[in-house]
Design an enzyme around this catalytic site. Structure first.
Site, PDB file in Angstrom:
ATOM      1  N   TYR A 178      36.076  40.051  33.121  1.00 19.97           N
ATOM      2  CA  TYR A 178      37.093  41.075  33.370  1.00 19.97           C
ATOM      3  C   TYR A 178      37.765  41.523  32.083  1.00 19.97           C
ATOM      4  O   TYR A 178      37.774  42.710  31.746  1.00 19.97           O
ATOM      5  CB  TYR A 178      38.137  40.533  34.346  1.00 19.97           C
ATOM      6  CG  TYR A 178      39.183  41.554  34.744  1.00 19.97           C
ATOM      7  CD1 TYR A 178      38.860  42.609  35.593  1.00 19.97           C
ATOM      8  CD2 TYR A 178      40.493  41.469  34.273  1.00 19.97           C
ATOM      9  CE1 TYR A 178      39.813  43.544  35.959  1.00 19.97           C
ATOM     10  CE2 TYR A 178      41.455  42.395  34.634  1.00 19.97           C
ATOM     11  CZ  TYR A 178      41.115  43.430  35.478  1.00 19.97           C
ATOM     12  OH  TYR A 178      42.056  44.367  35.840  1.00 19.97           O
ATOM     13  N   GLU A 180      37.046  41.144  28.799  1.00 22.07           N
ATOM     14  CA  GLU A 180      36.240  41.762  27.748  1.00 22.07           C
ATOM     15  C   GLU A 180      35.621  43.077  28.197  1.00 22.07           C
ATOM     16  O   GLU A 180      35.437  43.988  27.385  1.00 22.07           O
ATOM     17  CB  GLU A 180      35.146  40.798  27.288  1.00 22.07           C
ATOM     18  CG  GLU A 180      35.664  39.576  26.538  1.00 22.07           C
ATOM     19  CD  GLU A 180      36.217  39.953  25.161  1.00 22.07           C
ATOM     20  OE1 GLU A 180      35.607  39.587  24.151  1.00 22.07           O
ATOM     21  OE2 GLU A 180      37.273  40.624  25.103  1.00 22.07           O
ATOM     22  N   VAL A 220      49.544  36.702  43.358  1.00 18.18           N
ATOM     23  CA  VAL A 220      50.644  35.836  43.739  1.00 18.18           C
ATOM     24  C   VAL A 220      51.591  36.460  44.767  1.00 18.18           C
ATOM     25  O   VAL A 220      52.023  35.771  45.706  1.00 18.18           O
ATOM     26  CB  VAL A 220      51.412  35.358  42.482  1.00 18.18           C
ATOM     27  CG1 VAL A 220      52.127  36.514  41.778  1.00 18.18           C
ATOM     28  CG2 VAL A 220      52.396  34.256  42.852  1.00 18.18           C
ATOM     29  N   PHE A 224      52.017  34.567  48.232  1.00 22.10           N
ATOM     30  CA  PHE A 224      53.294  33.951  48.588  1.00 22.10           C
ATOM     31  C   PHE A 224      53.829  34.547  49.897  1.00 22.10           C
ATOM     32  O   PHE A 224      54.375  33.828  50.739  1.00 22.10           O
ATOM     33  CB  PHE A 224      54.316  34.160  47.467  1.00 22.10           C
ATOM     34  CG  PHE A 224      54.232  33.156  46.350  1.00 22.10           C
ATOM     35  CD1 PHE A 224      53.201  32.226  46.278  1.00 22.10           C
ATOM     36  CD2 PHE A 224      55.202  33.138  45.352  1.00 22.10           C
ATOM     37  CE1 PHE A 224      53.133  31.301  45.237  1.00 22.10           C
ATOM     38  CE2 PHE A 224      55.149  32.220  44.312  1.00 22.10           C
ATOM     39  CZ  PHE A 224      54.112  31.297  44.259  1.00 22.10           C
ATOM     40  N   ARG A 244      55.542  36.118  34.648  1.00 22.94           N
ATOM     41  CA  ARG A 244      54.987  37.458  34.816  1.00 22.94           C
ATOM     42  C   ARG A 244      56.146  38.437  35.014  1.00 22.94           C
ATOM     43  O   ARG A 244      57.269  38.045  35.346  1.00 22.94           O
ATOM     44  CB  ARG A 244      54.057  37.538  36.045  1.00 22.94           C
ATOM     45  CG  ARG A 244      52.798  36.685  35.963  1.00 22.94           C
ATOM     46  CD  ARG A 244      51.836  37.193  34.905  1.00 22.94           C
ATOM     47  NE  ARG A 244      50.611  36.409  34.876  1.00 22.94           N
ATOM     48  CZ  ARG A 244      50.425  35.311  34.156  1.00 22.94           C
ATOM     49  NH1 ARG A 244      51.425  34.841  33.411  1.00 22.94           N
ATOM     50  NH2 ARG A 244      49.277  34.670  34.158  1.00 22.94           N
ATOM     51  N   ARG A 313      53.637  37.087  30.400  1.00 22.05           N
ATOM     52  CA  ARG A 313      53.154  38.461  30.495  1.00 22.05           C
ATOM     53  C   ARG A 313      54.355  39.381  30.706  1.00 22.05           C
ATOM     54  O   ARG A 313      55.040  39.306  31.726  1.00 22.05           O
ATOM     55  CB  ARG A 313      52.169  38.606  31.657  1.00 22.05           C
ATOM     56  CG  ARG A 313      51.636  39.999  31.862  1.00 22.05           C
ATOM     57  CD  ARG A 313      50.615  40.390  30.806  1.00 22.05           C
ATOM     58  NE  ARG A 313      49.320  39.812  31.045  1.00 22.05           N
ATOM     59  CZ  ARG A 313      48.659  39.111  30.134  1.00 22.05           C
ATOM     60  NH1 ARG A 313      49.185  38.892  28.939  1.00 22.05           N
ATOM     61  NH2 ARG A 313      47.465  38.628  30.401  1.00 22.05           N
TER      62      ARG A 313
END
Length: 355
Positions: A178, A180, A220, A224, A244, A313
């Site tokens: 994904y 690269e 996530v 969740f 994040r 991130r």
């Protein structure tokens, strides 16, 4: 979702009129982002544009169902829904004015399952669509969907991460198919802009979420939400300290369209929300407040999850603010509340709790 669409349309203002009477090709049109794009264009046609735009949606449905893109079963003459794989040249014979290349496999679960297809979409698919763009002399803009994953696990000194950061990514790691391929897709896009003057721009989304996400892709927020609504403990991977930022769909789609219409050819733009960097443990605790009774536990990463998860991130959005006039508006708690309210209405988010 209608309120979400209205918010995007309002954010576009007068720029929306550029789509009047034009033809827009969207690869991945039946995906999470693609369906939101089409909903926005449908609303523009109904309420805003002096002349409707035509939408061509191309998708091969590798990770999802073939959902109707027409409203309430009525055939929309301005939407053409076709099965197509962008890793092969598309036989489009009409003039195109905008191309949005949003086809791809973004979920770690699915790109681990389909690594070669992930590469083909981002590399050969991008080249095929750029060749198509090159042949359309009236083309106004081409938008390539890259990813914040191209930054890899950034040096803490480069968080928030600007577009000038070159990335720290393994070419042979479990995420490489994904990461690269998106990086190479950016290179191909840049070459076509420089060599053939294709008006191509790159967008790097940061953790977009909103109605339409499937819980089983294991990202996530939907994961969740699914667990919380079904009375299960939320599984927080590792020590839960990884962070994040999350961008609600209305801010994201508005930012993507601003990048398409205003972005400088050959350049890349972060689109996301830089105000809500949060650890996964804190995110789970927030779910405990939004879905009373839900709790979380720390778990080991499953074998199906690729190693090498970035620890932080967060986007630097200064460039998007300066060039595009972009700013996120929806805070995390509000966005999560909207998403959870939507998920409560979805049969797919209702399952039997663990015994």
């Amino acid at each position: 979702m209608q309120d979400d669409v209205a918010a995007v349309v309002e954010s576009l203002g007068r720029d929306a009129e550029r789509f009047a009477g034009k033809t827009v090709l969207i690869s991945g049109g039946a995906g999470f982002l693609g369906r939101h794009f089409i909903a926005v264009f449908r609303r523009l046609n109904a309420d805003v544009l002096s002349k409707p735009c035509k939408i061509i949606s191309a998708d091969n449905y590798i990770t999802g169902e073939q959902l109707a893109l027409h409203e309430e079963g009525r055939k929309d003459p301005n939407i053409v829904d076709v099965w197509a794989d962008v890793s092969h040249p598309l036989p489009v014979r009409e003039d195109l004015h905008f191309i949005i290349h949003a086809a791809g496999v973004a979920s770690p679960v699915f790109y681990m399952k389909y690594p070669l297809e992930t590469i083909e979409s981002a590399v050969q698919g991008t080249k095929n669509l750029l060749e198509l763009a090159r042949k359309n002399k009236e083309l106004e803009a081409f938008l390539f969907f890259s990813s914040s994953e191209i930054y890899g696990d950034p040096d803490p000194r480069s968080v928030p991460t600007p577009e000038s950061y070159h990335g720290y990514v393994s070419s042979v790691g479990p995420r490489a198919c994904y990461d690269e391929s998106k990086r190479l897709g950016e290179t191909i896009t840049t070459v076509y802009q420089q060599r053939y003057n294709v008006p191509a721009t790159i967008v790097r989304p940061f953790n977009v979420f909103g109605p339409g996400m499937k819980h089983n892709d294991r990202r996530v927020v939907p994961m969740f939400t699914y667990e919380a609504l079904n009375g299960r403990q939320l599984p927080v991977h590792g020590d839960g300290h990884q962070t994040r930022t999350f961008c609600y769909i209305t801010d994201a789609i508005a930012g993507f369209l601003k990048t398409l219409l205003k972005g400088r050819p050959g350049e890349a733009y972060n689109i996301g929300n830089s105000d809500n960097e949060i650890s996964m443990r804190k995110l789970a605790e927030m779910f405990g407040e939004l879905v009373p009774g839900s709790a979380h536990r720390l778990v080991e990463y499953p074998d199906t999850y690729p190693a090498g998860e970035p620890q932080r991130r967060c986007p630097d959005l200064a460039k998007a603010a300066s060039h595009l006039g972009y700013a996120s508006k929806v805070d995390l708690r509000t966005g999560l509340s909207l998403f959870i309210d939507w998920a409560r209405t979805q049969p797919s988010y209702k399952g039997a709790p663990d015994k």
